[in-house]
Design a protein around this motif. Structure first.
Motif, PDB file in Angstrom:
ATOM      1  N   ASN A 183      61.304  10.173   3.557  1.00 13.16           N
ATOM      2  CA  ASN A 183      62.280  10.462   2.503  1.00 13.16           C
ATOM      3  C   ASN A 183      63.705  10.342   3.040  1.00 13.16           C
ATOM      4  O   ASN A 183      64.608   9.835   2.362  1.00 13.16           O
ATOM      5  N   THR A 184      63.902  10.829   4.266  1.00 13.37           N
ATOM      6  CA  THR A 184      65.232  10.778   4.881  1.00 13.37           C
ATOM      7  C   THR A 184      65.674   9.346   5.123  1.00 13.37           C
ATOM      8  O   THR A 184      66.840   8.999   4.914  1.00 13.37           O
ATOM      9  N   VAL A 185      64.759   8.490   5.564  1.00 16.60           N
ATOM     10  CA  VAL A 185      65.096   7.073   5.751  1.00 16.60           C
ATOM     11  C   VAL A 185      65.564   6.473   4.434  1.00 16.60           C
ATOM     12  O   VAL A 185      66.572   5.751   4.374  1.00 16.60           O
ATOM     13  N   GLN A 186      64.844   6.777   3.362  1.00 19.03           N
ATOM     14  CA  GLN A 186      65.227   6.259   2.046  1.00 19.03           C
ATOM     15  C   GLN A 186      66.606   6.779   1.648  1.00 19.03           C
ATOM     16  O   GLN A 186      67.455   6.031   1.158  1.00 19.03           O
ATOM     17  N   ALA A 187      66.835   8.077   1.847  1.00 19.35           N
ATOM     18  CA  ALA A 187      68.096   8.705   1.431  1.00 19.35           C
ATOM     19  C   ALA A 187      69.283   8.196   2.235  1.00 19.35           C
ATOM     20  O   ALA A 187      70.364   7.962   1.679  1.00 19.35           O
ATOM     21  N   LEU A 188      69.098   8.008   3.535  1.00 19.24           N
ATOM     22  CA  LEU A 188      70.214   7.618   4.397  1.00 19.24           C
ATOM     23  C   LEU A 188      70.501   6.123   4.371  1.00 19.24           C
ATOM     24  O   LEU A 188      71.667   5.717   4.434  1.00 19.24           O
ATOM     25  N   PHE A 189      69.455   5.307   4.266  1.00 23.67           N
ATOM     26  CA  PHE A 189      69.646   3.889   4.532  1.00 23.67           C
ATOM     27  C   PHE A 189      69.206   2.930   3.422  1.00 23.67           C
ATOM     28  O   PHE A 189      69.549   1.750   3.477  1.00 23.67           O
ATOM     29  N   LYS A 190      68.498   3.412   2.418  1.00 23.82           N
ATOM     30  CA  LYS A 190      67.870   2.478   1.483  1.00 23.82           C
ATOM     31  C   LYS A 190      68.291   2.635   0.031  1.00 23.82           C
ATOM     32  O   LYS A 190      68.675   1.664  -0.625  1.00 23.82           O
ATOM     33  N   ARG A 191      68.182   3.842  -0.492  1.00 18.71           N
ATOM     34  CA  ARG A 191      68.207   4.015  -1.928  1.00 18.71           C
ATOM     35  C   ARG A 191      69.602   3.995  -2.543  1.00 18.71           C
ATOM     36  O   ARG A 191      70.594   4.338  -1.893  1.00 18.71           O
ATOM     37  N   LYS A 192      69.608   3.610  -3.829  1.00 27.50           N
ATOM     38  CA  LYS A 192      70.788   3.715  -4.689  1.00 27.50           C
ATOM     39  C   LYS A 192      70.355   4.459  -5.945  1.00 27.50           C
ATOM     40  O   LYS A 192      69.212   4.327  -6.383  1.00 27.50           O
ATOM     41  N   ALA A 193      71.266   5.233  -6.538  1.00 25.96           N
ATOM     42  CA  ALA A 193      70.912   5.956  -7.757  1.00 25.96           C
ATOM     43  C   ALA A 193      72.159   6.458  -8.455  1.00 25.96           C
ATOM     44  O   ALA A 193      73.189   6.706  -7.825  1.00 25.96           O
ATOM     45  N   ASP A 194      72.049   6.616  -9.775  1.00 26.49           N
ATOM     46  CA  ASP A 194      73.136   7.215 -10.558  1.00 26.49           C
ATOM     47  C   ASP A 194      73.203   8.718 -10.351  1.00 26.49           C
ATOM     48  O   ASP A 194      74.274   9.308 -10.401  1.00 26.49           O
TER      49      ASP A 194
END
Length: 305
Positions: free
Chosen positions: A42-53
């Motif tokens: 989850n942290t990898v996604q939050a720090l380096f991957k995901r975009k969101a409104d």
């Protein structure tokens, strides 16, 4: 003497080479690890991957209480839940800064409790050494909270990644990929019975945590992001000084704050909880829908004392 120096030089070269190789392989594995719905991925996604409104921040209460699908369906916004177990507001600031390198959310929700703003979880920030060297905002915050010796240690791949290989291997071997946008629902346990209890404890804010809470506030204001602070439901009813101090802070800053401390919708219904401090998936649905109702009101401060 020359032979000894040559031998030492060879050993040092081997160690340095191994360190660089371990660092390069581990870094690549972390950045490219699939999301299997555990803290680290989850942290990898939050720090380096995901975009969101809509970005959800906070500790485990954020991660387990905000149902992204309900939020997306109701608000028509993409959503990512970046809450992480046992991490304080400094981690939240790190995620927000990292997110802003990719996109600017329209709304940021930060769920806070007393542990989020005290020093009790400070040592848990060492969990993020393995993410050092990938993104500057992450490096900057880790450097700001560590000592000069910590910075030197983090230059070593062996040091940074010595606690990562087990979870990386487990993630690699996992068959399923998480598809709940970071949200991790807790199961309903019909055999467990809880009862609300009052806790009277004195809270003292950590100055580093206060600095990064201010940083989040200022960053959201600077980027025209709607910032909402929440104190989500628990069967532990806080009667200490945390909620009053948080209420004073948000009033002074003019922030939106929604507080469920002692809300009987939850304290009278322990069947909505997985344990004393975390809602189960049915409780999370109730809470997320109520959160949505509250943020549509014009009154931006709320206190249930």
């Amino acid at each position: 003497m020359r032979k000894k120096l040559l031998f030492v030089g060879i050993i040092l070269a081997i160690v340095l080479g191994a360190d660089l190789l371990i660092g390069a392989v581990s870094k690549s594995a972390i950045v490219n690890v699939k999301d299997v719905g555990v803290n680290q991925t989850n942290t990898v996604q939050a720090l380096f991957k995901r975009k969101a409104d809509l970005l959800i921040l906070g500790p485990s209460t954020a991660n387990h209480h905000f149902d992204c699908q309900i939020l997306k369906d109701s608000l028509g916004m993409t959503c990512y839940n970046a809450g992480r177990d046992g991490q304080n507001i400094i981690y939240n600031a790190m995620v927000l800064d990292a997110f802003l390198t990719r996109c600017t959310p329209k709304m940021v929700v930060v769920d806070v409790g007393s542990s989020s703003l005290s020093d009790v979880w400070m040592s848990a920030l060492n969990d993020f050494n393995c993410y050092y060297g990938v993104l500057k905002p992450v490096d900057d915050i880790l450097d700001s909270i560590g000592t000069p010796i910590d910075r030197i240690k983090r230059l070593s791949g062996i040091y940074r990644y010595n606690k990562t290989w087990e979870w990386l291997l487990n993630a690699k071997m996992a068959k399923e990929v998480a598809d709940l946008d970071g949200y991790r629902p807790m199961p309903v346990n019909a055999d467990t019975h809880f009862a609300a209890k009052v806790q009277r404890s004195q809270f003292k804010i950590d100055q580093k945590c206060l600095h990064y809470l201010n940083h989040i506030v200022q960053t959201c204001q600077k980027n025209n992001i709607r910032l909402i602070l929440t104190h989500s439901p628990s069967l532990i009813i806080g009667k200490g000084n945390f909620v009053p101090e948080l209420q004073t802070y948000v009033t002074k800053k003019g922030l939106e704050f929604y507080n469920w401390n002692g809300d009987t919708t939850y304290t009278n219904h322990p069947e909505l909880f997985y344990d004393m401090t975390h809602l189960n998936q049915e409780g999370a649905k109730v809470f997320t829908k109520e959160f949505l109702k509250r943020i549509t009101n014009t009154n931006h401060t709320d206190s249930l004392e």
